[in-house]
Write an enzyme that holds these catalytic residues in place. Structure first.
Site, mmCIF file in Angstrom:
data_model
loop_
_atom_site.group_PDB
_atom_site.id
_atom_site.type_symbol
_atom_site.label_atom_id
_atom_site.label_comp_id
_atom_site.label_asym_id
_atom_site.label_seq_id
_atom_site.Cartn_x
_atom_site.Cartn_y
_atom_site.Cartn_z
ATOM 1 C CE1 TYR A 102 -6.702 -12.338 33.301
ATOM 2 C CE2 TYR A 102 -9.711 -12.820 33.141
ATOM 3 C CZ TYR A 102 -8.110 -11.806 32.746
ATOM 4 O OH TYR A 102 -8.347 -11.300 31.155
ATOM 5 C CG HIS A 172 -4.693 -13.375 27.854
ATOM 6 N ND1 HIS A 172 -5.238 -14.329 28.957
ATOM 7 C CD2 HIS A 172 -5.271 -12.348 28.207
ATOM 8 C CE1 HIS A 172 -5.203 -13.158 29.413
ATOM 9 N NE2 HIS A 172 -5.371 -12.696 29.305
ATOM 10 C CB SER A 251 -8.986 -2.404 31.876
ATOM 11 O OG SER A 251 -9.250 -1.647 32.909
ATOM 12 N N PRO A 252 -12.616 -0.998 30.991
ATOM 13 C CG PRO A 252 -15.144 -2.299 30.929
ATOM 14 C CD PRO A 252 -14.025 -2.568 31.281
ATOM 15 C CG LEU A 253 -16.177 0.970 35.095
ATOM 16 C CD1 LEU A 253 -16.434 0.169 35.827
ATOM 17 C CD2 LEU A 253 -16.221 2.641 34.385
ATOM 18 N N GLY A 254 -10.860 1.971 33.879
ATOM 19 C CA GLY A 254 -9.708 2.193 34.034
ATOM 20 C C GLY A 254 -9.331 1.705 35.167
ATOM 21 N N GLY A 256 -10.745 1.122 37.693
ATOM 22 C CA GLY A 256 -11.217 1.621 39.077
ATOM 23 C C GLY A 256 -11.112 2.899 39.321
ATOM 24 C CG PHE A 257 -8.733 7.077 37.385
ATOM 25 C CD1 PHE A 257 -8.166 7.990 37.929
ATOM 26 C CD2 PHE A 257 -9.024 7.842 36.175
ATOM 27 C CE1 PHE A 257 -7.765 8.646 38.153
ATOM 28 C CE2 PHE A 257 -8.503 8.926 36.100
ATOM 29 C CZ PHE A 257 -7.898 10.192 36.833
#
Length: 382
Positions: A102, A172, A251-254, A256-257
């Site tokens: 990152y 990773h 990415s538990p919130l997709g 941002g989706f």
């Protein structure tokens, strides 16, 4: 009304279910890093979870991946990122996620600076494995998990994170050219030296997990997992259950989706990875928004936001699942960790899942050239 419109319109953010003025969050426009003193918001996140047999962390962690560059390709205001990290700790967050890739390197530097005042009270997890030139940070083709390279990478990580040990070190991505036995052997050497305390794998093949775990216990596996992508339910999550391994959804919130911030008219900036994910294409996006409608309906019942319903659903799956939502906005961080207070009864969860199962998601989760690095099995040692 979606997440961003709600917050902007009301000038409010959600903290533990209560609406609080955004001015309370010390969102400064100058370079001064301000301490966070709103006592009404400094309630610790109730509940802890364990990754593996002994690594205790907060129920919800904080992913700091975008703190050097967002999905929209903008560069966040660094002092504000430090404020978010420190306020997360004030709110009870003890798991912070980074990776050498990152930036490269920049996110580890931001995290190291942010957690310096309370380093010994938190868990830092970071990741190695991409082929990155250590002197310059230049990305080279493919992966690199050669044992000598792992040890060199860790030395750089320790300096950037301003610490003498890494609490949880992930590979990773599985390197198809290096036996997992060699990788775990290098990590064991680092554990003996006290530079690494626990290790994990990210997006691994299941047989590689079994081989690695036989050599030295894996604390956690980190995979993409959310209502938008439920692939780990088929094999990896049952495997974690069997072997006693924790699971950390990235990415538990997709991306941002699942916050409601994306609608049928959304288009993504050049350089935003979501522009190359077919689940967000102009053809598939309107269909997939049925999932957001589900979240909004349940949010109205639970007096919670779509993001909070999304994270609460993950927490309800297994007691050893610890999501790491990332954000570059203070209000969203406060909102995310408030999800721990949203609970489902057994009957509610059954009904929710019934409605969720009725919504097929169209499109792929990642571009094919990225997906090719997931679910890889390491070669056997000759």
């Amino acid at each position: 009304m979606n997440r961003r419109k709600l917050l902007k319109t009301a000038g409010l953010a959600i903290a533990g279910g209560a609406l609080v003025p955004l001015s309370s969050f010390a969102l400064s426009s100058n370079s001064e890093i301000k301490p966070f003193h709103n006592d009404n918001l400094l309630q610790p996140v109730p509940g802890k979870r364990k990754l593996g047999t002994s690594l205790e962390v907060s129920s919800i962690g904080l992913g700091v991946q975008n703190m050097s560059r967002t999905y929209q390709t903008t560069v966040p205001f660094r002092p504000e990122m430090l404020n978010i990290i420190r306020t997360a700790f004030d709110k009870g967050v003890t798991l912070f996620d980074a990776a050498e890739a990152y930036g490269p390197f920049e996110v580890e530097k931001i995290l190291g600076e942010g957690v310096a005042p309370f380093r010994n009270k938190i868990v830092i997890e970071t990741k190695f494995g991409w082929n990155i030139e250590q002197e310059t940070g230049k990305r080279l083709p493919g992966l690199n998990s050669r044992p000598e390279h792992i040890k060199l990478v860790v030395e750089g990580m320790l300096k950037r994170l301003r610490t003498d040990r890494i609490d949880l070190l992930y590979q990773h991505r599985v390197d198809p050219n290096v036996p997992i036995e060699d990788v775990v052997g290098a990590i064991q050497d680092l554990i003996k030296e006290g530079k690494v305390l626990h290790y994990g794998l990210s997006e691994p093949g299941s047989q590689t997990v079994r081989r690695a775990h036989k050599i030295y216990p894996i604390a956690a596996i980190q995979n993409e997992y959310s209502m938008l992508w439920r692939g780990p339910e088929k094999e990896i999550i049952p495997l974690c259950q069997e072997l006693g391994i924790g699971f950390v959804p990235w990415s538990p919130l997709g991306v941002g989706f699942l916050t409601g911030a994306i609608d049928a008219g959304t288009r993504f900036a050049q350089g935003d990875i979501r522009a190359n994910e077919s689940r967000f294409s102009a053809e598939n996006l309107p269909h997939n928004l049925a999932l957001v409608d589900l979240l909004k309906n349940w949010g109205a019942q639970k007096q919670a936001t779509p993001a909070q319903i999304s994270l609460a659903w993950l927490l309800a799956q297994k007691p050893w699942i610890v999501p790491i939502p990332g954000t570059t906005q203070m209000a969203h961080m406060i909102e995310n960790i408030g999800a721990e207070n949203v609970k489902f009864t057994a009957s509610e969860l059954m009904e929710f899942n019934k409605q969720l199962d009725a919504i097929p998601i169209l499109g792929e989760r990642l571009p094919s050239f990225v997906q090719a690095f997931s679910d890889v099995e390491a070669p056997f040692k000759k």
